[in-house]
Motif scaffolding. Sequence first.
Motif, PDB file in Angstrom:
ATOM      1  N   ARG A  14     -72.086 126.885 111.886  1.00  0.00           N
ATOM      2  CA  ARG A  14     -72.227 127.190 113.281  1.00  0.00           C
ATOM      3  C   ARG A  14     -73.735 126.944 113.927  1.00  0.00           C
ATOM      4  NH1 ARG A  14     -70.207 133.311 112.664  1.00  0.00           N
ATOM      5  NH2 ARG A  14     -72.152 133.649 113.927  1.00  0.00           N
ATOM      6  N   ALA A  15     -74.901 126.747 112.892  1.00  0.00           N
ATOM      7  CA  ALA A  15     -76.099 126.365 113.489  1.00  0.00           C
ATOM      8  C   ALA A  15     -76.388 125.112 113.781  1.00  0.00           C
ATOM      9  CB  ALA A  15     -77.049 126.666 112.213  1.00  0.00           C
ATOM     10  N   LEU A  16     -75.336 124.199 113.545  1.00  0.00           N
ATOM     11  CA  LEU A  16     -75.434 122.683 113.748  1.00  0.00           C
ATOM     12  C   LEU A  16     -75.642 122.527 115.196  1.00  0.00           C
ATOM     13  CD1 LEU A  16     -72.876 121.220 111.387  1.00  0.00           C
ATOM     14  CD2 LEU A  16     -75.445 121.271 110.933  1.00  0.00           C
ATOM     15  N   PRO A  17     -76.620 121.358 115.629  1.00  0.00           N
ATOM     16  CA  PRO A  17     -76.503 121.046 116.952  1.00  0.00           C
ATOM     17  C   PRO A  17     -75.449 120.778 117.738  1.00  0.00           C
ATOM     18  CG  PRO A  17     -78.318 119.971 115.942  1.00  0.00           C
ATOM     19  CD  PRO A  17     -77.368 120.647 114.779  1.00  0.00           C
ATOM     20  N   ALA A  18     -74.851 121.341 118.681  1.00  0.00           N
ATOM     21  CA  ALA A  18     -73.785 120.968 119.479  1.00  0.00           C
ATOM     22  C   ALA A  18     -73.603 119.608 119.957  1.00  0.00           C
ATOM     23  CB  ALA A  18     -73.502 121.797 120.792  1.00  0.00           C
ATOM     24  N   GLU A  19     -74.674 118.755 120.030  1.00  0.00           N
ATOM     25  CA  GLU A  19     -74.388 117.602 120.536  1.00  0.00           C
ATOM     26  C   GLU A  19     -74.622 116.483 119.400  1.00  0.00           C
ATOM     27  OE1 GLU A  19     -78.950 118.167 120.561  1.00  0.00           O
ATOM     28  OE2 GLU A  19     -77.206 119.150 120.620  1.00  0.00           O
ATOM     29  N   TRP A  20     -74.379 116.948 118.044  1.00  0.00           N
ATOM     30  CA  TRP A  20     -74.478 116.165 116.938  1.00  0.00           C
ATOM     31  C   TRP A  20     -73.042 115.534 116.618  1.00  0.00           C
ATOM     32  CZ3 TRP A  20     -76.013 117.466 111.204  1.00  0.00           C
ATOM     33  CH2 TRP A  20     -76.713 116.541 110.476  1.00  0.00           C
ATOM     34  N   PRO A  21     -72.621 114.271 116.957  1.00  0.00           N
ATOM     35  CA  PRO A  21     -71.257 114.115 116.658  1.00  0.00           C
ATOM     36  C   PRO A  21     -70.744 113.394 115.371  1.00  0.00           C
ATOM     37  CG  PRO A  21     -72.343 112.230 117.797  1.00  0.00           C
ATOM     38  CD  PRO A  21     -73.329 113.269 117.552  1.00  0.00           C
TER      39      PRO A  21
ATOM     40  N   VAL B  61     -79.910 113.424 123.007  1.00  0.00           N
ATOM     41  CA  VAL B  61     -79.029 112.902 124.045  1.00  0.00           C
ATOM     42  C   VAL B  61     -79.532 112.794 125.323  1.00  0.00           C
ATOM     43  CG1 VAL B  61     -76.908 113.873 125.247  1.00  0.00           C
ATOM     44  CG2 VAL B  61     -77.155 114.361 122.777  1.00  0.00           C
ATOM     45  N   PRO B  62     -79.382 111.759 125.934  1.00  0.00           N
ATOM     46  CA  PRO B  62     -80.298 111.469 127.363  1.00  0.00           C
ATOM     47  C   PRO B  62     -79.593 112.148 128.191  1.00  0.00           C
ATOM     48  CG  PRO B  62     -79.262 109.127 126.097  1.00  0.00           C
ATOM     49  CD  PRO B  62     -78.679 110.199 125.615  1.00  0.00           C
ATOM     50  N   ALA B  63     -80.501 112.527 129.268  1.00  0.00           N
ATOM     51  CA  ALA B  63     -80.158 113.397 130.305  1.00  0.00           C
ATOM     52  C   ALA B  63     -78.896 112.739 130.972  1.00  0.00           C
ATOM     53  CB  ALA B  63     -81.330 113.465 131.221  1.00  0.00           C
ATOM     54  N   GLY B  64     -78.092 113.748 131.366  1.00  0.00           N
ATOM     55  CA  GLY B  64     -76.863 113.386 132.089  1.00  0.00           C
ATOM     56  C   GLY B  64     -75.705 112.774 131.440  1.00  0.00           C
TER      57      GLY B  64
ATOM     58  N   PRO C  44     -65.457 117.900 115.543  1.00  0.00           N
ATOM     59  CA  PRO C  44     -64.581 119.156 115.504  1.00  0.00           C
ATOM     60  C   PRO C  44     -65.111 119.935 114.566  1.00  0.00           C
ATOM     61  CG  PRO C  44     -63.496 117.196 114.397  1.00  0.00           C
ATOM     62  CD  PRO C  44     -64.677 116.885 115.166  1.00  0.00           C
ATOM     63  N   LEU C  45     -65.217 121.191 114.922  1.00  0.00           N
ATOM     64  CA  LEU C  45     -65.863 122.189 113.807  1.00  0.00           C
ATOM     65  C   LEU C  45     -64.662 122.926 113.065  1.00  0.00           C
ATOM     66  CD1 LEU C  45     -68.695 123.929 115.638  1.00  0.00           C
ATOM     67  CD2 LEU C  45     -68.877 122.193 114.167  1.00  0.00           C
ATOM     68  N   PRO C  46     -64.815 123.001 111.619  1.00  0.00           N
ATOM     69  CA  PRO C  46     -63.454 123.747 110.907  1.00  0.00           C
ATOM     70  C   PRO C  46     -63.730 125.197 111.224  1.00  0.00           C
ATOM     71  CG  PRO C  46     -65.394 122.869 109.378  1.00  0.00           C
ATOM     72  CD  PRO C  46     -66.028 122.526 110.731  1.00  0.00           C
ATOM     73  N   GLU C  47     -62.457 125.629 110.950  1.00  0.00           N
ATOM     74  CA  GLU C  47     -62.263 127.011 111.065  1.00  0.00           C
ATOM     75  C   GLU C  47     -62.568 127.564 109.656  1.00  0.00           C
ATOM     76  OE1 GLU C  47     -61.708 130.693 112.925  1.00  0.00           O
ATOM     77  OE2 GLU C  47     -61.897 128.707 113.950  1.00  0.00           O
ATOM     78  N   LEU C  48     -63.302 128.465 109.447  1.00  0.00           N
ATOM     79  CA  LEU C  48     -63.412 129.217 108.102  1.00  0.00           C
ATOM     80  C   LEU C  48     -63.103 130.707 108.345  1.00  0.00           C
ATOM     81  CD1 LEU C  48     -67.006 127.579 107.287  1.00  0.00           C
ATOM     82  CD2 LEU C  48     -64.869 126.884 106.189  1.00  0.00           C
ATOM     83  N   LYS C  49     -62.588 130.786 107.211  1.00  0.00           N
ATOM     84  CA  LYS C  49     -62.227 132.783 107.009  1.00  0.00           C
ATOM     85  C   LYS C  49     -62.956 132.927 105.794  1.00  0.00           C
ATOM     86  CE  LYS C  49     -57.479 132.392 109.304  1.00  0.00           C
ATOM     87  NZ  LYS C  49     -58.082 132.895 110.423  1.00  0.00           N
TER      88      LYS C  49
END
Length: 321
Positions: A8-15, A112-115, A122-127
């Motif tokens: 959950r802490a990983l950068p959202a823009e990191w593919p 990530v460049p502007a614009g 995809p983030l795995p679902e963890l229980k």
Amino acid sequence: MARKQLIRALPAEWPVRITQASHGEEALDAIRQGLGRVVLLDLTMPVMDGYQVLAQLRAEGLTAQVVVVSGDVQDEAQRRVRELGALAFLRKPADPEELRATLLGLGLLAPVPAGVPATPGPLPELKVNFRDALREVSNVAMGRAAALLARVLGVFVRLPIPNVSLFEVSELQMALADAQRGERLSAVCQGFIGEGIAGEALLLFHDTESAEVARLMDVTPRGDTDQAEMLLDLAGILIGACLAGFAEQLDIRFSQSHPRLLGQHSSVERLLNLNTRRWHKTLAVEISYEIEDRELHFDLLLLFTESSVARLTQKIHYLMD
């Protein structure tokens, strides 16, 4: 729990594509398959710990960029992992901004460049179940306590994986009696309460190790009274720091009673029999701190009252969500 918080802490823009491992041996297998170009590595793990993973990476010449993310925040732990090849060290639970800044600084994350829209993987679902989550909270808390103990005594503390169990006190007595095998012990007890969560911390000292404790603390006890003061001082360090670690993660404030000597030079059965009426059924977190290169360890039990379990569960679920 640790993996869920970290993902959950990983950068959202990191593919990136995420591969998980529940212990060091699984991690090495994944890295050997080319699935671990960047590795976020814990230290306290079953089967093979983080130090062993780093050593094996070097021994096999495996290429991986390793960032350690651990609850063991001892200065010596950080020095050792860097010596073994880790690029950076972050304390658990990882702060998203600190993690992002670290990845950017190491060149592992391109801004990530502007614009340009972010394209996260995809983030795995963890229980996560309650027991595993509480074990992870305990792991972080005990790491805070170990770091303070290491600084005060000038030692390196080896940390276990905490054990979490719901016991009848009679079962706890039997388990501890079997583990201690007739040893004589002294014990310090300290109560705590906060926001519907209450319990007692019980710290067990082995009589055969009391002389080593005195040497480390640079004191010369001249009898049971002096020894009791020494144990109370050490208990204040360990119990206080561990409870502070719990309180920080669960966002609560504990009020703590003064530590008191529960008994000296007694069996586990006798020490616990004094409190059977108070404890009944208890949620127990067991932690054993071992001092490296010395015949010395401390057994810490956090005993939560049965009535605290519901509130503790709520707090844990808040962390998980």
